[in-house]
Design a protein around this motif. Sequence first.
Motif, PDB file in Angstrom:
ATOM      1  N   GLY A 131      -3.775 -57.912 -45.801  1.00 60.62           N
ATOM      2  CA  GLY A 131      -4.434 -58.800 -46.742  1.00 60.62           C
ATOM      3  C   GLY A 131      -5.568 -58.102 -47.468  1.00 60.62           C
ATOM      4  N   GLY A 181       3.109 -63.122 -42.894  1.00 65.32           N
ATOM      5  CA  GLY A 181       1.936 -62.966 -43.758  1.00 65.32           C
ATOM      6  C   GLY A 181       2.333 -63.008 -45.210  1.00 65.32           C
ATOM      7  N   HIS A 190      -1.259 -70.059 -45.460  1.00 59.69           N
ATOM      8  CA  HIS A 190      -2.439 -69.502 -44.786  1.00 59.69           C
ATOM      9  C   HIS A 190      -3.554 -70.541 -44.647  1.00 59.69           C
ATOM     10  CE1 HIS A 190      -0.356 -66.290 -47.081  1.00 59.69           C
ATOM     11  NE2 HIS A 190      -0.528 -65.584 -45.983  1.00 59.69           N
ATOM     12  N   ASN A 223      -0.515 -63.659 -52.509  1.00 54.30           N
ATOM     13  CA  ASN A 223      -0.761 -62.561 -51.579  1.00 54.30           C
ATOM     14  C   ASN A 223      -1.457 -61.360 -52.219  1.00 54.30           C
ATOM     15  OD1 ASN A 223       0.442 -63.954 -49.464  1.00 54.30           O
ATOM     16  ND2 ASN A 223       2.464 -63.164 -49.933  1.00 54.30           N
ATOM     17  N   TYR A 227      -8.377 -67.044 -46.512  1.00 55.12           N
ATOM     18  CA  TYR A 227      -7.289 -66.437 -47.310  1.00 55.12           C
ATOM     19  C   TYR A 227      -7.046 -67.318 -48.522  1.00 55.12           C
ATOM     20  CZ  TYR A 227      -3.182 -63.464 -48.047  1.00 55.12           C
ATOM     21  OH  TYR A 227      -2.281 -62.555 -48.544  1.00 55.12           O
TER      22      TYR A 227
END
Length: 416
Positions: free
Chosen positions: A19, A84, A137, A374, A412
């Motif tokens: 991330g 993720g 997230h 992302n 996030y």
Amino acid sequence: VKFARKYNIDFLAVNRAHGTTKALSNVNHGIQINLRRLRDITIAKDGNSATLGGGVHNDDVVSALAAQGKASGSGAAGCVGLMGAGLGGGYGRYEGFYGLVLDNIIDMNVVLANGTHTFVSATSHPDLYWAMRGAGHNFGIVTKLTYKIHDEISPTWYLSTMVYKGDKVQQVFNQLNKLVANGTMPAKVINYALFAINPSVSTTEPVITVNIFYVGTAEEAEPYAKPFWDLGPVSIQNFSTSYPEIFYAAGTGINDYVCQEPLGPSYLYPMGLQTYNVPVIGQLFKLFSDKVKGNPKFNQSNVMLEGYSLEAVKAVDPASTAFAHRDDNILIGFLPKWPNNSGLDREAEDWAKQARTLVQAGTVPPRPLSAYVNYAHGDEPLQAIYGYEPWRLDKLRRLKREYDPEFKFKFYNPID
């Protein structure tokens, strides 16, 4: 999670730690929940699905499926955690056939902000199932999921890698526009371009690398690669290999440089486009090149320009998930990198913002900023990340109040 909640301690679930959003830096004196040991993979007897641990990464899944002649959506780098990526979208080389990572999620076991373990699917907590696929997230930690899998399209993949000097930038991106064809590129074709220093060509002058991937043989791929060969690259390298090995051929395998821990800070500033404004891309290359040549401390920086086939992505109803970027045909990521303790943080940020402003001002057709979840830096308006249709953020905020009223998942690109 229950312990952290009881003692009011921040927590962050981590898998492969790729991330880049600035909100991650807000975790202080918190608990890191490492998912890397949750890596079980079980393929169903009917061969149509697999049960995956929440800590699997792309290399795990791709290799396990390929051994059985199967494939599915996965990210483009072997080291990235599947979930993720999947909770925010999950672009990858097979998406022309199978869609994004999130399009292949059948159900999930999710630990919510109150510590309860909840089964989430189209029929169990359907609103949360919608939100987890695109904004996940913000809502929970996935410990296990059931995933659609498919018969692989071809046992052979082809990759042609070409390197060009900067004077070819407009010719290269004119040809890429022809290939992308406003989001109608064939499912078997993927393109990826990179602005970066390549020491085998020059240690001071950035170059343009273009990868043309093809699901099939070299002979089948030639009509798509040859127009780029004809532009006069400095070098051409061609590979025919299996899908798991294409990660390494492209330099995105789990042991490759891109998958190693960074040596210093970096930011990622994304932009989603429908087509390249070629003169503006020329200006972007010059902006990048001038900075790298003027200050060698930025010579690990790069610009990623990704073009995936979107046939299966666009076939999905945009309203069926929280992912709001199905009309983005191209992803650009501007990624400055510089040494620790060099005093260049502000200069790097200003450079990246200048690049984003330049590209955004030249979008064709004109459109507001689009920031893939992302890749989002974290300074973009939430609409740029989660969609400009008012109902999207309205629904996400309502679900946030329902499932995370104490705002525990906040590191996030958080929904406020």
